[in-house]
Design an enzyme around this catalytic site. Structure first.
Site, PDB file in Angstrom:
ATOM      1  N   GLY A 187       0.778  -1.247  -0.146  1.00 41.31           N
ATOM      2  CA  GLY A 187       0.225  -0.019   0.122  1.00 41.31           C
ATOM      3  C   GLY A 187       0.986   1.078   0.106  1.00 41.31           C
ATOM      4  O   GLY A 187       2.053   1.135  -0.282  1.00 41.31           O
ATOM      5  N   SER A 188       0.487   2.385   0.470  1.00 35.58           N
ATOM      6  CA  SER A 188      -0.186   3.224  -0.706  1.00 35.58           C
ATOM      7  C   SER A 188      -0.079   4.831  -0.347  1.00 35.58           C
ATOM      8  O   SER A 188       0.276   5.213  -0.897  1.00 35.58           O
ATOM      9  CB  SER A 188      -1.702   2.610  -0.734  1.00 35.58           C
ATOM     10  OG  SER A 188      -2.581   3.285   0.136  1.00 35.58           O
TER      11      SER A 188
END
Length: 218
Positions: A187-188
Site C-alpha cells: 500500500g499506498s
C-alpha cells in the site's frame, strides 16, 4: 547488509518455499529447456520483488522537537488547508505522500512526543489518489503531541492493493522521531495534518525520504 522489516518475515519465508518448489517441479516435469529457464527467471524476479518490498533500510533522523519528518518514502501529492473531521474537527494543513510499489513501505514517527490517539478504521480499497480514500478506505489515525509543535495527526491509508495496515502506536506511548511506527503491506498513502502556520518545506511533486527528510517545522 540489506535489512528486512519483521512484518515481511513470514511472507518472505513462504515466497522462498514456493519458489524452490516451482523450480524443482519445473526441472522434474518439463522437458523443454527454454520453458524451464523462463519459469526459473520469472520465479527469481518474483522473489526479488518481494524482498525489495519488505526492505527496511536503517534511517537516522534529525530528532528535533520543532521539526516534522516524512513518515514514509514517496511522492508529495497534496499540500492544502482542509477540515480534519475525525479528531481535530477544524482547519489543518494536509500533506499527503503517495507510495509506489517500489518505495520502502515502513512507516516512521514524524516527530517525537506522546501518542494521544490511535484508532483503526475498516473500510474500502479505493485507489490511493481517490478524493474519498482518506475517509472511506481502510486506515489508521494516530495523533502525536509535543510541547513545541503541539498535536499532529498522521493517517495510514490502504489502497487498491493494500490489504493490511500495521500500526504500532498505542495511546500513552512515548515515541521517538524516525523510529518504526508500522507498515502498510502493498500500500499506498499517508496523510499528515499539521497546525495552521506550520512552515512547509516541500512542494507538490517532491519525492521524500521517510525517517530523515524534514517536511515541515514550527
Amino acid at each position: 547488509m540489506i535489512r528486512f522489516h519483521k512484518e515481511g518475515y513470514k511472507i518472505i519465508l513462504i515466497t522462498f518455499v514456493i519458489a524452490i518448489a516451482l523450480i524443482l517441479l519445473a526441472e522434474k516435469f518439463i522437458d523443454i529447456l527454454w520453458l524451464v529457464k523462463a519459469i526459473q527467471i520469472l520465479v527469481i524476479v518474483f522473489v526479488i520483488i518481494v524482498l525489495q518490498f519488505f526492505r527496511n533500510p536503517k534511517r537516522v533522523g534529525v530528532q528535533e522537537d520543532h521539526t516534522i519528518i516524512a513518515p514514509v518514502d514517496g511522492k508529495v501529492v497534496v499540500i492544502e488547508e482542509v477540515e480534519e473531521p475525525e479528531y481535530f474537527k477544524d482547519k489543518r494543513i494536509q500533506v499527503s505522500i503517495f507510495m509506489s510499489p517500489i518505495n520502502v513501505h515502513v512507516t516512521r514517527y514524524a516527530m517525537s512526543g506522546i501518542i494521544k490517539y490511535s484508532k483503526y478504521h475498516p473500510g474500502k480499497y479505493l485507489v490511493a489518489w481517490h478524493p474519498k480514500a482518506s475517509t472511506e478506505n481502510e486506515r489508521t489515525t494516530v495523533v502525536i503531541e509535543n510541547k513545541t509543535v503541539g498535536e499532529i495527526l498522521y493517517r495510514q491509508i490502504a489502497g487498491a492493493l493494500a490489504k493490511r495496515i500495521v500500526n504500532y502506536a498505542k495511546e500513552g506511548d512515548k515515541v521517538v522521531q524516525s523510529t518504526d511506527a508500522g507498515f502498510i503491506k502493498f500500500g499506498s498513502r499517508v496523510d499528515v495534518y499539521l497546525p495552521l502556520g506550520t512552515k512547509i518545506n516541500v512542494s507538490l511533486g517532491d519525492k521524500v525520504k521517510g525517517g530523515v527528510q524534514v517536511i515541515a517545522e514550527k
